[in-house]
Design a protein around this motif. Sequence first.
Motif, PDB file in Angstrom:
ATOM      1  N   GLN A 131    -102.050 -74.285 105.675  1.00 13.86           N
ATOM      2  CA  GLN A 131    -100.635 -74.526 105.374  1.00 13.86           C
ATOM      3  C   GLN A 131     -99.796 -74.524 106.652  1.00 13.86           C
ATOM      4  OE1 GLN A 131     -99.029 -72.025 102.297  1.00 13.86           O
ATOM      5  NE2 GLN A 131     -96.937 -72.767 102.559  1.00 13.86           N
TER       6      GLN A 131
ATOM      7  N   SER B 247     -98.938 -83.255 104.963  1.00 13.54           N
ATOM      8  CA  SER B 247     -99.194 -82.421 103.797  1.00 13.54           C
ATOM      9  C   SER B 247    -100.569 -81.769 103.913  1.00 13.54           C
ATOM     10  CB  SER B 247     -99.143 -83.266 102.514  1.00 13.54           C
ATOM     11  OG  SER B 247    -100.219 -84.195 102.503  1.00 13.54           O
ATOM     12  N   SER B 248    -100.771 -80.698 103.139  1.00 16.08           N
ATOM     13  CA  SER B 248    -102.068 -80.011 103.135  1.00 16.08           C
ATOM     14  C   SER B 248    -103.168 -80.944 102.657  1.00 16.08           C
ATOM     15  CB  SER B 248    -102.012 -78.772 102.232  1.00 16.08           C
ATOM     16  OG  SER B 248    -101.083 -77.836 102.745  1.00 16.08           O
TER      17      SER B 248
END
Length: 454
Positions: free
Chosen positions: A426, A435-436
Amino acid sequence: MTDKQKILVVDDDLEMAEVLKDFLTEEGFAVFVANRGSDALKLAEEENFALAITDMKMPQMSGMQLLKKIKNIDPNIEVIMITAFGSIETAIEAVKQGAYHYITKPFKMNEILLTIRKALEKRNLQIENLELRNEIERKYSFFNIIGKSPAMQKVFEMIKVVSQNNSNVVIYGASGTGKELVAKAIHYNGKRKNRPFVPINCTAIPEGLLESELFGHAKGAFTGAVGSKQGLFEKANKGTLFLDEIGDMGLGLQAKLLRVLQDKVIRPVGSLQTINVDVRIIAATNKNLEEEVEKQRFREDLYYRLNVIPIHIPPLNERREDIPLLINHFLKKIEEEQGIKKEISDEAVRVLTTHDWKGNVRELENAIERAVMLSRKNILEPDDFQISESSSGFNFSYFLKQKLPLEDFEKKYIDAVLKEVGGNKQKAAEILGISSRTLYRKEKRYNISNKDKE
């Protein structure tokens, strides 16, 4: 016309040995035959064989025993073992001990010829690589100073010029960059090479004792001076005195050193007599002497006397292209001095090349020696070195110089960020601005392992 490559055939079966000899002679090789292991060893000591073919089972000395002894005579000889079907396990063990390959009886002549050609190709490639490495080291070394980078080539040129005169020199460089090696190169490449080279570290001796160490002292000059002592200036007469870390010398002693440089005369502590000296001074420091002069910690007049020719040695992090050369040099040095031969993987070289070497060349040499001594492997890998890629950091300038494809650059950067945050995806995604889910896809795409980051 090139010389024929020599092959040694060892077999107690006289007929088999002669058949092999006739066949290989027709193929253009110079073939020697021995029917006993002891005869084979005598031939191996007298001739320069490229390859040996030996039967596994022979009286008095087995093929395995012969393999070990031949390799001791010449490690570059490739060995092919001939074995019966029932002794394949022993033949496999022979390969582990250094044999190139094994052939099982009965065999076809074309089969053994193909194996011979492959073995010789491997040998020739190894010799070419060794000669290339030696040539590179000769080209990019100067009195054990290694470097192909423009900065080090400039240092080499300065050494060649400076060594031919008697001007005073100051060598600037951080700890571990090899300042004393440069000083020795100047001395031993110059007119004073047959005279003494006398080094002294100005920080290793207390100020009160450094004066008598440099200039000597008379008997009774101070408590404990039970006899007269010759100083280093006298010992270095007609030669070179190397004053390492001169930036740490006290102002009082600096004044006395200045007088010696001006008058070329010393006076031992506690003596009324003076002694004429002819000494070239090479000084070294990890400080900026010009700044030390401004801060009144170094005498301006001494600075101008010493700083006739300044030589700047760059830190290792500013000449990373030299690191692979240095690695090979240190591995060869350890092999010659301690008899331990190791190779190193490309990945380990990459990790060492990107590492932040605060201790410079000395730290790199220590890291390699430690890995060689502690590793049980023949080829050193990254985990043999007590450094991690996270400590290496992401060196932007280095990777820019490598002109890597964008994908390789992205992979390295993602890997570095993950290591920096201890594998927290994260946090890594936030830093990377993705984004992850995207990070997960890129990890999978680039095969980035997360095991060592947590």
